[in-house]
Write a protein that holds these residues in place. Structure first.
Motif, PDB file in Angstrom:
ATOM      1  N   VAL A 223     -16.468   0.302 -32.341  1.00  0.00           N
ATOM      2  CA  VAL A 223     -16.681   0.615 -30.931  1.00  0.00           C
ATOM      3  C   VAL A 223     -17.998   0.012 -30.438  1.00  0.00           C
ATOM      4  O   VAL A 223     -18.075  -0.535 -29.334  1.00  0.00           O
ATOM      5  N   VAL A 224     -19.030   0.064 -31.277  1.00  0.00           N
ATOM      6  CA  VAL A 224     -20.324  -0.506 -30.900  1.00  0.00           C
ATOM      7  C   VAL A 224     -20.193  -2.000 -30.618  1.00  0.00           C
ATOM      8  O   VAL A 224     -20.831  -2.528 -29.695  1.00  0.00           O
ATOM      9  N   ARG A 225     -19.376  -2.719 -31.377  1.00  0.00           N
ATOM     10  CA  ARG A 225     -19.185  -4.151 -31.128  1.00  0.00           C
ATOM     11  C   ARG A 225     -18.649  -4.391 -29.720  1.00  0.00           C
ATOM     12  O   ARG A 225     -19.086  -5.298 -29.019  1.00  0.00           O
ATOM     13  N   TYR A 226     -17.668  -3.580 -29.323  1.00  0.00           N
ATOM     14  CA  TYR A 226     -17.096  -3.753 -27.991  1.00  0.00           C
ATOM     15  C   TYR A 226     -18.080  -3.332 -26.903  1.00  0.00           C
ATOM     16  O   TYR A 226     -18.138  -3.959 -25.836  1.00  0.00           O
ATOM     17  N   VAL A 227     -18.844  -2.284 -27.149  1.00  0.00           N
ATOM     18  CA  VAL A 227     -19.854  -1.850 -26.181  1.00  0.00           C
ATOM     19  C   VAL A 227     -20.921  -2.926 -26.013  1.00  0.00           C
ATOM     20  O   VAL A 227     -21.398  -3.185 -24.900  1.00  0.00           O
ATOM     21  N   ARG A 228     -21.287  -3.572 -27.119  1.00  0.00           N
ATOM     22  CA  ARG A 228     -22.261  -4.659 -27.049  1.00  0.00           C
ATOM     23  C   ARG A 228     -21.714  -5.825 -26.221  1.00  0.00           C
ATOM     24  O   ARG A 228     -22.440  -6.445 -25.429  1.00  0.00           O
ATOM     25  N   ALA A 229     -20.426  -6.115 -26.373  1.00  0.00           N
ATOM     26  CA  ALA A 229     -19.794  -7.157 -25.564  1.00  0.00           C
ATOM     27  C   ALA A 229     -19.791  -6.764 -24.091  1.00  0.00           C
ATOM     28  O   ALA A 229     -20.014  -7.609 -23.212  1.00  0.00           O
ATOM     29  N   ARG A 230     -19.517  -5.504 -23.817  1.00  0.00           N
ATOM     30  CA  ARG A 230     -19.556  -5.029 -22.429  1.00  0.00           C
ATOM     31  C   ARG A 230     -20.922  -5.245 -21.809  1.00  0.00           C
ATOM     32  O   ARG A 230     -21.037  -5.752 -20.680  1.00  0.00           O
ATOM     33  N   ASP A 231     -21.970  -4.874 -22.530  1.00  0.00           N
ATOM     34  CA  ASP A 231     -23.323  -5.007 -21.986  1.00  0.00           C
ATOM     35  C   ASP A 231     -23.663  -6.465 -21.696  1.00  0.00           C
ATOM     36  O   ASP A 231     -24.268  -6.785 -20.663  1.00  0.00           O
ATOM     37  N   ALA A 232     -23.267  -7.371 -22.602  1.00  0.00           N
ATOM     38  CA  ALA A 232     -23.546  -8.789 -22.391  1.00  0.00           C
ATOM     39  C   ALA A 232     -22.763  -9.324 -21.195  1.00  0.00           C
ATOM     40  O   ALA A 232     -23.296 -10.070 -20.363  1.00  0.00           O
ATOM     41  N   ALA A 233     -21.492  -8.940 -21.091  1.00  0.00           N
ATOM     42  CA  ALA A 233     -20.665  -9.415 -19.975  1.00  0.00           C
ATOM     43  C   ALA A 233     -21.205  -8.929 -18.643  1.00  0.00           C
ATOM     44  O   ALA A 233     -21.319  -9.697 -17.674  1.00  0.00           O
ATOM     45  N   LEU A 234     -21.563  -7.667 -18.564  1.00  0.00           N
ATOM     46  CA  LEU A 234     -22.076  -7.119 -17.316  1.00  0.00           C
ATOM     47  C   LEU A 234     -23.397  -7.766 -16.915  1.00  0.00           C
ATOM     48  O   LEU A 234     -23.665  -7.964 -15.727  1.00  0.00           O
ATOM     49  N   HIS A 235     -24.208  -8.088 -17.897  1.00  0.00           N
ATOM     50  CA  HIS A 235     -25.517  -8.675 -17.596  1.00  0.00           C
ATOM     51  C   HIS A 235     -25.372 -10.043 -16.941  1.00  0.00           C
ATOM     52  O   HIS A 235     -26.192 -10.422 -16.089  1.00  0.00           O
ATOM     53  N   HIS A 236     -24.334 -10.790 -17.305  1.00  0.00           N
ATOM     54  CA  HIS A 236     -24.209 -12.168 -16.833  1.00  0.00           C
ATOM     55  C   HIS A 236     -23.142 -12.347 -15.750  1.00  0.00           C
ATOM     56  O   HIS A 236     -23.105 -13.397 -15.096  1.00  0.00           O
ATOM     57  N   ALA A 237     -22.280 -11.363 -15.568  1.00  0.00           N
ATOM     58  CA  ALA A 237     -21.230 -11.472 -14.555  1.00  0.00           C
ATOM     59  C   ALA A 237     -21.805 -11.232 -13.160  1.00  0.00           C
ATOM     60  O   ALA A 237     -22.900 -10.682 -12.997  1.00  0.00           O
ATOM     61  N   VAL A 238     -21.044 -11.660 -12.151  1.00  0.00           N
ATOM     62  CA  VAL A 238     -21.476 -11.470 -10.765  1.00  0.00           C
ATOM     63  C   VAL A 238     -20.375 -10.731 -10.003  1.00  0.00           C
ATOM     64  O   VAL A 238     -19.192 -10.809 -10.373  1.00  0.00           O
ATOM     65  N   PRO A 239     -20.731 -10.000  -8.942  1.00  0.00           N
ATOM     66  CA  PRO A 239     -19.711  -9.325  -8.129  1.00  0.00           C
ATOM     67  C   PRO A 239     -18.640 -10.306  -7.654  1.00  0.00           C
ATOM     68  O   PRO A 239     -18.930 -11.472  -7.376  1.00  0.00           O
ATOM     69  N   TYR A 240     -17.411  -9.820  -7.561  1.00  0.00           N
ATOM     70  CA  TYR A 240     -16.308 -10.737  -7.256  1.00  0.00           C
ATOM     71  C   TYR A 240     -16.480 -11.411  -5.906  1.00  0.00           C
ATOM     72  O   TYR A 240     -16.068 -12.565  -5.730  1.00  0.00           O
ATOM     73  N   GLU A 241     -17.092 -10.722  -4.919  1.00  0.00           N
ATOM     74  CA  GLU A 241     -17.291 -11.355  -3.613  1.00  0.00           C
ATOM     75  C   GLU A 241     -18.188 -12.589  -3.742  1.00  0.00           C
ATOM     76  O   GLU A 241     -17.918 -13.636  -3.144  1.00  0.00           O
ATOM     77  N   GLU A 242     -19.255 -12.452  -4.520  1.00  0.00           N
ATOM     78  CA  GLU A 242     -20.172 -13.571  -4.731  1.00  0.00           C
ATOM     79  C   GLU A 242     -19.483 -14.694  -5.495  1.00  0.00           C
ATOM     80  O   GLU A 242     -19.654 -15.879  -5.185  1.00  0.00           O
ATOM     81  N   PHE A 243     -18.690 -14.333  -6.493  1.00  0.00           N
ATOM     82  CA  PHE A 243     -17.983 -15.342  -7.289  1.00  0.00           C
ATOM     83  C   PHE A 243     -17.000 -16.104  -6.414  1.00  0.00           C
ATOM     84  O   PHE A 243     -16.906 -17.339  -6.484  1.00  0.00           O
ATOM     85  N   ALA A 244     -16.248 -15.382  -5.582  1.00  0.00           N
ATOM     86  CA  ALA A 244     -15.277 -16.027  -4.697  1.00  0.00           C
ATOM     87  C   ALA A 244     -15.971 -16.942  -3.702  1.00  0.00           C
ATOM     88  O   ALA A 244     -15.474 -18.041  -3.399  1.00  0.00           O
ATOM     89  N   ALA A 245     -17.124 -16.514  -3.191  1.00  0.00           N
ATOM     90  CA  ALA A 245     -17.862 -17.344  -2.241  1.00  0.00           C
ATOM     91  C   ALA A 245     -18.329 -18.631  -2.891  1.00  0.00           C
ATOM     92  O   ALA A 245     -18.304 -19.705  -2.271  1.00  0.00           O
ATOM     93  N   ARG A 246     -18.751 -18.557  -4.140  1.00  0.00           N
ATOM     94  CA  ARG A 246     -19.189 -19.759  -4.861  1.00  0.00           C
ATOM     95  C   ARG A 246     -18.027 -20.730  -5.059  1.00  0.00           C
ATOM     96  O   ARG A 246     -18.188 -21.940  -4.919  1.00  0.00           O
ATOM     97  N   LEU A 247     -16.835 -20.191  -5.358  1.00  0.00           N
ATOM     98  CA  LEU A 247     -15.669 -21.056  -5.522  1.00  0.00           C
ATOM     99  C   LEU A 247     -15.329 -21.760  -4.214  1.00  0.00           C
ATOM    100  O   LEU A 247     -15.030 -22.959  -4.193  1.00  0.00           O
ATOM    101  N   THR A 248     -15.379 -21.016  -3.122  1.00  0.00           N
ATOM    102  CA  THR A 248     -15.070 -21.588  -1.811  1.00  0.00           C
ATOM    103  C   THR A 248     -16.064 -22.684  -1.458  1.00  0.00           C
ATOM    104  O   THR A 248     -15.699 -23.767  -0.978  1.00  0.00           O
ATOM    105  N   ALA A 249     -17.362 -22.411  -1.713  1.00  0.00           N
ATOM    106  CA  ALA A 249     -18.401 -23.407  -1.410  1.00  0.00           C
ATOM    107  C   ALA A 249     -18.211 -24.659  -2.243  1.00  0.00           C
ATOM    108  O   ALA A 249     -18.416 -25.777  -1.773  1.00  0.00           O
ATOM    109  N   LYS A 250     -17.792 -24.481  -3.487  1.00  0.00           N
ATOM    110  CA  LYS A 250     -17.588 -25.626  -4.376  1.00  0.00           C
ATOM    111  C   LYS A 250     -16.428 -26.482  -3.906  1.00  0.00           C
ATOM    112  O   LYS A 250     -16.457 -27.702  -3.965  1.00  0.00           O
ATOM    113  N   GLU A 251     -15.363 -25.811  -3.403  1.00  0.00           N
ATOM    114  CA  GLU A 251     -14.195 -26.544  -2.902  1.00  0.00           C
ATOM    115  C   GLU A 251     -14.543 -27.325  -1.649  1.00  0.00           C
ATOM    116  O   GLU A 251     -14.045 -28.434  -1.419  1.00  0.00           O
ATOM    117  N   ASP A 252     -15.422 -26.747  -0.802  1.00  0.00           N
ATOM    118  CA  ASP A 252     -15.825 -27.427   0.432  1.00  0.00           C
ATOM    119  C   ASP A 252     -16.728 -28.625   0.126  1.00  0.00           C
ATOM    120  O   ASP A 252     -16.726 -29.619   0.822  1.00  0.00           O
TER     121      ASP A 252
END
Length: 252
Positions: A223-252
């Motif tokens: 369980v600790v291995r998965y919790v450690r993965a969660r912490d790493a993912a959350l630290h580097h992930a971005v809110p979906y609105e921001e992620f979607a905006a970056r994709l749109t800007a890249k397409e433009d």
């Protein structure tokens, strides 16, 4: 062939040594730590062959992170029991989504709308699911997800990026992470839920991207291995609105 190694844990919170890894294909255990070098100590060792290096590790490392069974028997639960986990947890439910496609999504009306390029009617989608989520969030519980996205995103991943509007509306917190960042962080290529940081529900998919079983993981070190993965993912992930905006800007 290069081994597929998984970092299981370390007995040190400072320099990460000694540590224990596991070969995901053979189940063999790899330990690294300070070598035993004193001639008097070496003289007491039996069957130390040429090329072998004796390693000193604390007993706690093996107890905490070593396998507890020669052959692990998975604890498989039914989908109804899996569904009950979402009302029986106390505080937090968190998911990592790593797949490029989910076959179940493609059977929905919302997916058909999305693929036709139409505005998706999320208001009328999965009314029972939405009602349950709202009820649980009203009780003070927290739902979160990190979704891994390829470059370029697959159709299924773009659908889920749009789907995040519905999840957010019922109280879930959705973040996204690029595949390259997930690989760099060494995140497991698995889909799973963590409930209250004590229980993991590992989602098993077949070759056609259908969910076919759910495996419960309760062994603390695992369980600790998965919790450690969660912490790493959350630290580097971005809110979906921001992620979607970056994709749109890249397409433009």
């Amino acid at each position: 062939m290069t081994r597929r190694l998984r970092f299981n844990g370390t007995g040190s919170g400072v320099n990460g040594c000694p540590s224990l890894h596991e070969d995901l294909d053979t189940g063999e255990i790899i330990i690294h730590g300070p070598a035993l070098t004193d001639p008097g100590d070496l003289a007491q060792l039996r069957h130390l062959n040429e090329g072998e290096v004796p390693i000193v590790v604390p007993r706690e490392l093996l107890v905490d992170f070593g396998p507890k069974e020669v052959v692990r028997e998975p604890d498989i639960i039914g989908l109804e029991e899996f569904d009950r986990l979402f009302t029986r947890f106390e505080h937090t439910a968190w998911r990592l989504e790593t797949r490029r496609r989910y076959a179940s999504d493609e059977l929905t009306d919302t997916y058909a709308q999305f693929m036709r390029g139409e505005p998706v009617d999320w208001e009328g989608a999965d009314a029972d699911w939405c009602a349950e989520r709202r009820e649980q969030v009203a009780l003070g519980k927290r739902f979160e997800r990190v979704r891994v996205v390829d470059e370029p995103p697959t159709s299924g991943q773009l659908y889920l990026l749009d789907n995040a509007r519905r999840n957010s509306a019922v109280g879930e917190v959705i973040h996204n992470l690029r595949r390259g960042d997930a690989d760099r962080l060494g995140l497991p290529a698995e889909d799973f839920w963590i409930f209250d940081s004590r229980l993991v529900a590992l989602l098993n998919f077949d070759d056609t991207d259908h969910l076919f079983s759910v495996e419960l993981v309760t062994e603390p070190a695992a369980v600790v291995r998965y919790v450690r993965a969660r912490d790493a993912a959350l630290h580097h992930a971005v809110p979906y609105e921001e992620f979607a905006a970056r994709l749109t800007a890249k397409e433009d």
